[in-house]
Design an enzyme around this catalytic site. Structure first.
Site, PDB file in Angstrom:
ATOM      1  N   ASP A   1       9.412   2.989  -0.036  1.00  0.00           N
ATOM      2  CA  ASP A   1       8.339   3.652   0.713  1.00  0.00           C
ATOM      3  C   ASP A   1       8.502   3.308   2.190  1.00  0.00           C
ATOM      4  OD1 ASP A   1       6.044   4.579   1.879  1.00  0.00           O
ATOM      5  OD2 ASP A   1       4.657   3.633   0.465  1.00  0.00           O
TER       6      ASP A   1
ATOM      7  N   TYR B   1       0.847  -1.187   0.000  1.00  0.00           N
ATOM      8  CA  TYR B   1       0.000   0.000   0.000  1.00  0.00           C
ATOM      9  C   TYR B   1       0.883   1.238   0.000  1.00  0.00           C
ATOM     10  CZ  TYR B   1      -3.576   3.374   1.477  1.00  0.00           C
ATOM     11  OH  TYR B   1      -4.426   4.445   1.559  1.00  0.00           O
TER      12      TYR B   1
ATOM     13  N   LYS C   1       3.644   9.228   8.779  1.00  0.00           N
ATOM     14  CA  LYS C   1       3.347   8.623  10.081  1.00  0.00           C
ATOM     15  C   LYS C   1       4.237   9.164  11.221  1.00  0.00           C
ATOM     16  CE  LYS C   1       0.623   4.914   8.253  1.00  0.00           C
ATOM     17  NZ  LYS C   1       0.798   4.363   6.918  1.00  0.00           N
TER      18      LYS C   1
HETATM   19  C1  LIG Z   1       0.182   4.789   5.570  1.00  0.00           C
HETATM   20  C2  LIG Z   1       0.991   4.536   4.370  1.00  0.00           C
HETATM   21  C3  LIG Z   1       0.923   5.369   3.233  1.00  0.00           C
HETATM   22  C4  LIG Z   1      -0.083   6.488   3.109  1.00  0.00           C
HETATM   23  O1  LIG Z   1       0.094   7.483   4.052  1.00  0.00           O
HETATM   24  P1  LIG Z   1      -1.136   8.488   4.368  1.00  0.00           P
HETATM   25  O2  LIG Z   1      -0.549   9.503   5.277  1.00  0.00           O
HETATM   26  O3  LIG Z   1      -2.207   7.646   4.994  1.00  0.00           O
HETATM   27  O4  LIG Z   1      -1.581   9.053   3.061  1.00  0.00           O
HETATM   28  C5  LIG Z   1       1.807   5.146   2.198  1.00  0.00           C
HETATM   29  N1  LIG Z   1       2.686   4.130   2.244  1.00  0.00           N
HETATM   30  C6  LIG Z   1       2.783   3.303   3.308  1.00  0.00           C
HETATM   31  C7  LIG Z   1       3.808   2.219   3.315  1.00  0.00           C
HETATM   32  C8  LIG Z   1       1.911   3.455   4.388  1.00  0.00           C
HETATM   33  O5  LIG Z   1       1.974   2.594   5.408  1.00  0.00           O
END
Ligand SMILES: *Cc1c(COP(=O)(O)O)cnc(C)c1O
Length: 440
Positions: free
Chosen positions: A242, A147, A275
């Protein structure tokens, strides 16, 4: 399943359902996969959160990662309050964003420059645009069950809420926006080699979660990320790691730091963060080599912007949080995570519930299966129907877990022996409930 009523949360949920689709502003907060009423939280304190019915829970979600120091950590709250007193937004540059950028650059060696944004979604969306602008190519490789936020081009075979709700893909994402997205099974290098053999000249980048944690936790096989980097570079593409979830959580320098500890001969070209780095306020970032980052406007021609990017309240919360995250904190998070894993695994084993403990640094989750899980198809094959019963028994006894069998559990620096005891007291009944659950 033993679902306890929650009248005050239910009353709020009824109001929410009237004005918000599904009653939640992010699908992962819904209880759709586990049943019952989502708990509306009113306050937090260290490792605890308290709901509208006045029930207090050991929090193993931590706002999906940001509350790594626990709720209402005094230094963070004080810094936020001082910043609020100076004003909430200026729409000009400010010192807070410079300090946060410096903190990120100081911690993560391959990041020479960063651009601040407000969500992880914006970070990955912008990183991909930058990779395309830099390489002059269009195609993007991503992995099934990973994701990267709700970016249209990346909502193909995504994890997180998309996996929890068992959606094939999001409707509203046109075929043309995902036509340049190549979707491959995680941890499968042969599939990556084949994709590059077929499309190598058109691929701008590979994007992957540094360690997958949105299909449950599925760590990369040893050498997987380096091999992705090498394949990408052999074909003139970029490697984007990511780290929105893993960044500043699994070590000072995130997943990159864990891998660089054994092999610092390579590094991702671009990294994305979110986060933890916002300390509970909306702040995220992407960064990498100066040579690439200089392609961003106004230095270069790849446009990217944000009215509230680098917001003074969010950046002060982020800087204060990051400065408190020292080696002692990471050692404690590792110990706490290992302790929770053992408590839960022992209880499940005692009830004969087949399970895997999936671990990536201090992130972890449990799969209800005997078989190892290395990619999404295997994660999906678990007996997820056991999770709802397990979840509600824990909830009834005051332990708040992610309401999905496909999400990571998060510990904080505020979690200690008292919380471990509370989890240990709750888990035998939950394991019994999981054992007794039957397939729908
Ligand atoms: C939470 C998350 C996102 C998206 O971040 P948001 O602040 O919710 O838009 C993207 N990549 C990873 C790996 C995530 O865990």
């Amino acid at each position: 399943m033993n679902i306890q009523p929650a009248p005050a949360s239910q009353a709020l949920f009824d109001r929410a359902l009237a004005v918000t689709p599904g009653g939640v502003n992010s699908p992962v907060r819904a209880f759709q996969a586990v049943g019952g009423t989502p708990r509306f939280m009113v306050s937090g304190d260290g490792p605890y959160i308290t709901d509208a019915d006045g029930r207090t829970y050991v929090d193993l979600v931590g706002s999906w990662g940001p509350m790594i120091l626990g709720h209402r950590r005094a230094e963070v709250i004080d810094a936020i309050q001082a910043a609020v007193a100076r004003g909430t937004s200026f729409g000009t540059p400010g010192e807070g964003e410079v300090a946060l950028g410096e903190e990120i650059v100081a911690r993560i060696q391959p990041v020479e420059q960063v651009r601040l944004v407000s969500s992880g979604t914006e970070a990955t969306m912008s990183a991909i645009r930058l990779a395309r602008g830099f390489t002059g190519r269009t195609k993007v490789v991503k992995f099934i069950g990973c994701y990267h936020g709700h970016v249209d081009a990346l909502l193909a075979a995504a994890g997180s809420g998309v996996a929890t709700l068992a959606l094939p893909d999001s409707s509203g994402v046109s075929a043309s926006t995902t036509a340049d997205t190549i979707v491959l099974p995680y941890n499968n290098l042969a599939a990556v080699e084949a994709a590059f053999a077929a499309h190598g000249d058109d691929i701008a980048c590979i994007i992957t979660e540094a360690a997958a944690a949105n299909m449950g936790v599925v760590p990369p096989a040893p050498g997987f990320n380096k091999a992705l980097h090498d394949i990408a570079h052999r074909h003139g593409a970029l490697f984007i790691s990511d780290e929105v979830m893993t960044g500043f959580r699994v070590s000072r320098a995130g997943w990159y730091g864990l891998e660089a500890a054994t092999d610092a001969t390579w590094a991702p070209d671009l990294l994305t963060f979110g986060k933890v780095m916002g300390g509970g306020l909306p702040a995220a970032a992407f960064g990498g080599r100066r040579e690439i980052m200089q392609h961003l406007a106004p230095a270069g021609s790849v446009y990217q912007a944000g009215t509230l990017s680098g917001n003074p309240i969010a950046t002060v919360a982020g800087v204060t949080t990051l400065r408190l995250l020292d080696d002692a904190v990471y050692a404690r998070l590792n110990d706490t995570a290992a302790a929770v894993q053992k408590i839960v695994s022992d209880a499940l084993a005692a009830e004969g519930v087949a399970h895997q403990v999936a671990v990536a640094g201090n992130l972890f989750s449990f799969f209800f299966t005997d078989a190892p899980v290395t990619q999404y198809a295997e994660a999906k094959a678990q007996e997820a129907f056991r999770f709802g019963a397990f979840f509600h028994e824990m909830l009834n006894q005051g332990v708040y877990l992610p309401p999905s069998a496909f999400e990571a559990w998060f510990v904080s620096n505020a979690h200690g022996d008292a919380e471990l005891e509370r989890i240990a007291a709750a888990v035998p009944a939950a394991a019994k409930a999981a054992a007794a659950a039957s397939a729908p």
